[in-house]
Design an enzyme around this catalytic site. Structure first.
Site, PDB file in Angstrom:
ATOM      1  N   LYS A  13     -27.825  21.164   2.237  1.00 32.63           N
ATOM      2  CA  LYS A  13     -27.687  19.721   2.028  1.00 32.63           C
ATOM      3  C   LYS A  13     -27.268  19.003   3.316  1.00 32.63           C
ATOM      4  O   LYS A  13     -27.857  17.994   3.676  1.00 32.63           O
ATOM      5  CB  LYS A  13     -26.624  19.423   0.948  1.00 32.63           C
ATOM      6  CG  LYS A  13     -26.972  19.944  -0.433  1.00 32.63           C
ATOM      7  CD  LYS A  13     -25.992  19.425  -1.484  1.00 32.63           C
ATOM      8  CE  LYS A  13     -24.566  19.945  -1.318  1.00 32.63           C
ATOM      9  NZ  LYS A  13     -24.410  21.391  -1.610  1.00 32.63           N
ATOM     10  N   ARG A  88     -20.671  15.242  -8.030  1.00 35.04           N
ATOM     11  CA  ARG A  88     -20.653  16.634  -8.464  1.00 35.04           C
ATOM     12  C   ARG A  88     -20.328  16.771  -9.950  1.00 35.04           C
ATOM     13  O   ARG A  88     -20.326  17.888 -10.468  1.00 35.04           O
ATOM     14  CB  ARG A  88     -19.607  17.410  -7.669  1.00 35.04           C
ATOM     15  CG  ARG A  88     -20.161  18.121  -6.427  1.00 35.04           C
ATOM     16  CD  ARG A  88     -18.979  18.775  -5.731  1.00 35.04           C
ATOM     17  NE  ARG A  88     -19.286  19.943  -4.948  1.00 35.04           N
ATOM     18  CZ  ARG A  88     -19.472  19.936  -3.621  1.00 35.04           C
ATOM     19  NH1 ARG A  88     -19.472  18.812  -2.944  1.00 35.04           N
ATOM     20  NH2 ARG A  88     -19.658  21.068  -2.979  1.00 35.04           N
ATOM     21  N   ARG A 127     -23.109  33.540   7.320  1.00 34.41           N
ATOM     22  CA  ARG A 127     -22.287  32.564   8.040  1.00 34.41           C
ATOM     23  C   ARG A 127     -20.924  33.165   8.383  1.00 34.41           C
ATOM     24  O   ARG A 127     -20.426  32.986   9.486  1.00 34.41           O
ATOM     25  CB  ARG A 127     -22.066  31.304   7.192  1.00 34.41           C
ATOM     26  CG  ARG A 127     -23.206  30.322   7.252  1.00 34.41           C
ATOM     27  CD  ARG A 127     -22.710  28.921   6.885  1.00 34.41           C
ATOM     28  NE  ARG A 127     -22.131  28.865   5.559  1.00 34.41           N
ATOM     29  CZ  ARG A 127     -22.811  28.571   4.451  1.00 34.41           C
ATOM     30  NH1 ARG A 127     -24.091  28.310   4.520  1.00 34.41           N
ATOM     31  NH2 ARG A 127     -22.214  28.543   3.291  1.00 34.41           N
ATOM     32  N   ARG A 139     -16.037  28.633   7.885  1.00 33.75           N
ATOM     33  CA  ARG A 139     -15.570  27.710   6.860  1.00 33.75           C
ATOM     34  C   ARG A 139     -14.627  28.487   5.979  1.00 33.75           C
ATOM     35  O   ARG A 139     -14.962  29.564   5.506  1.00 33.75           O
ATOM     36  CB  ARG A 139     -16.763  27.193   6.051  1.00 33.75           C
ATOM     37  CG  ARG A 139     -17.126  25.764   6.398  1.00 33.75           C
ATOM     38  CD  ARG A 139     -18.246  25.241   5.563  1.00 33.75           C
ATOM     39  NE  ARG A 139     -17.863  24.982   4.186  1.00 33.75           N
ATOM     40  CZ  ARG A 139     -18.502  24.116   3.405  1.00 33.75           C
ATOM     41  NH1 ARG A 139     -19.541  23.450   3.876  1.00 33.75           N
ATOM     42  NH2 ARG A 139     -18.125  23.932   2.171  1.00 33.75           N
ATOM     43  N   ARG A 150     -17.459  28.753  -6.150  1.00 34.42           N
ATOM     44  CA  ARG A 150     -18.201  27.511  -5.867  1.00 34.42           C
ATOM     45  C   ARG A 150     -19.530  27.508  -6.617  1.00 34.42           C
ATOM     46  O   ARG A 150     -19.965  26.474  -7.133  1.00 34.42           O
ATOM     47  CB  ARG A 150     -18.425  27.358  -4.361  1.00 34.42           C
ATOM     48  CG  ARG A 150     -17.165  26.910  -3.609  1.00 34.42           C
ATOM     49  CD  ARG A 150     -17.246  27.191  -2.115  1.00 34.42           C
ATOM     50  NE  ARG A 150     -18.233  26.374  -1.437  1.00 34.42           N
ATOM     51  CZ  ARG A 150     -18.807  26.712  -0.276  1.00 34.42           C
ATOM     52  NH1 ARG A 150     -18.492  27.862   0.314  1.00 34.42           N
ATOM     53  NH2 ARG A 150     -19.676  25.914   0.290  1.00 34.42           N
TER      54      ARG A 150
HETATM   55  P1  AMP Z   1     -18.998  20.737   0.441  1.00 33.23           P
HETATM   56  O1  AMP Z   1     -18.796  20.677   1.919  1.00 33.23           O
HETATM   57  O2  AMP Z   1     -19.811  19.605  -0.097  1.00 33.23           O
HETATM   58  O3  AMP Z   1     -19.513  22.082  -0.006  1.00 33.23           O
HETATM   59  O4  AMP Z   1     -17.536  20.565  -0.223  1.00 33.23           O
HETATM   60  C1  AMP Z   1     -16.505  21.473   0.053  1.00 33.23           C
HETATM   61  C2  AMP Z   1     -15.438  21.417  -1.032  1.00 33.23           C
HETATM   62  O5  AMP Z   1     -14.886  20.102  -1.088  1.00 33.23           O
HETATM   63  C3  AMP Z   1     -15.929  21.703  -2.442  1.00 33.23           C
HETATM   64  O6  AMP Z   1     -15.960  23.089  -2.727  1.00 33.23           O
HETATM   65  C4  AMP Z   1     -14.864  20.980  -3.272  1.00 33.23           C
HETATM   66  O7  AMP Z   1     -13.649  21.709  -3.309  1.00 33.23           O
HETATM   67  C5  AMP Z   1     -14.615  19.730  -2.444  1.00 33.23           C
HETATM   68  N1  AMP Z   1     -15.545  18.629  -2.792  1.00 33.23           N
HETATM   69  C6  AMP Z   1     -16.502  18.089  -1.991  1.00 33.23           C
HETATM   70  N2  AMP Z   1     -17.153  17.103  -2.605  1.00 33.23           N
HETATM   71  C7  AMP Z   1     -16.607  17.011  -3.852  1.00 33.23           C
HETATM   72  C8  AMP Z   1     -16.878  16.202  -4.982  1.00 33.23           C
HETATM   73  N3  AMP Z   1     -17.864  15.280  -4.981  1.00 33.23           N
HETATM   74  N4  AMP Z   1     -16.122  16.391  -6.089  1.00 33.23           N
HETATM   75  C9  AMP Z   1     -15.120  17.295  -6.124  1.00 33.23           C
HETATM   76  N5  AMP Z   1     -14.834  18.119  -5.089  1.00 33.23           N
HETATM   77  C10 AMP Z   1     -15.565  17.986  -3.960  1.00 33.23           C
END
Ligand code: AMP
Length: 195
Positions: A13, A88, A127, A139, A150
């Site tokens: 993404k 989400r 990664r 990460r 996740r």
């Molecule tokens: P991402 O980089 O989008 O994979 O987000 C990393 C982490 O941030 C996720 O595993 C969640 O813990 C938190 N997170 C990011 N976006 C959201 C969202 N829209 N709603 C809830 N938690 C989020």
């Protein structure tokens, strides 16, 4: 134009959102990036969410809805935005629709990157390995337990949103297992077809 780039963790993404940012001159609104920045800055928000991200759980809806609403009112979002990693949950999607409607706008397309779970697990492993070898960025949430959580959270809370947006006729599905350039082309073709 307001776009959502949607898909499971590790689907690409962020990578594809960056291409859209360059090609369409729209800002990328990544809740994950904003939360990680808050953690790095050790802000009140960062301290509150650090443990949640480490586990791979979802940050409460009101928090992410609040940071998106604040970010969307910045002048660089005047022509729209690319939402990456948001929404989400159904509550987030409804809040986003309401936020946009209030401003006389709407989501135009939801690009769904489709990637099988076993490919996602493999990508996260790679990664993590690259990071150990010094070749990539680590990460904190790419360890095997967190990746598994996740993915589970994605299937339970986030994947149902595809139905939400299908009902609005906004979903464009793209094979996220093709190589990056191919995925970029498929997204461009879908957007051209729809706009
Ligand atoms: P991402 O980089 O989008 O994979 O987000 C990393 C982490 O941030 C996720 O595993 C969640 O813990 C938190 N997170 C990011 N976006 C959201 C969202 N829209 N709603 C809830 N938690 C989020």
């Amino acid at each position: 134009m307001n776009l959502i780039i949607f898909g499971p963790p590790g689907a690409g993404k962020g990578t594809q959102a960056q291409v859209l940012v360059e090609q369409r001159h729209l800002p990328q609104l990544s809740t994950g990036d904003m939360l990680r920045a808050a953690i790095a800055a050790k802000s009140e928000l960062g301290l509150k969410v650090e443990g949640i991200l480490a586990k791979g759980d979802l940050v409460p809806d009101d928090i992410v809805i609040g940071i998106i609403a604040e970010r969307y009112d910045q002048p660089d979002c005047a022509q729209g935005a690319v939402f990456d990693g948001f929404p989400r949950t159904t509550a987030q999607a409804e809040a986003l629709d309401a936020m946009l409607a209030k401003r006389g706008r709407r989501i135009d397309s939801v690009i769904v990157l489709e990637v099988d779970d076993r490919v996602l697990v493999k990508r996260a492993e790679n990664r993590a390995k690259e990071a150990v070898a010094g070749g990539g960025t680590a990460r904190a949430d790419d360890n095997p337990e967190t990746v598994a959580n996740r993915l589970a959270v994605y299937h339970k809370n986030t994947a149902p949103l595809i139905g939400y947006y299908k009902a609005q006729g906004k979903v464009a599905s793209v094979n996220g297992m093709d190589e990056i350039g191919q995925v970029t082309k498929a997204i461009a073709a879908e957007l051209d077809r729809r706009t």
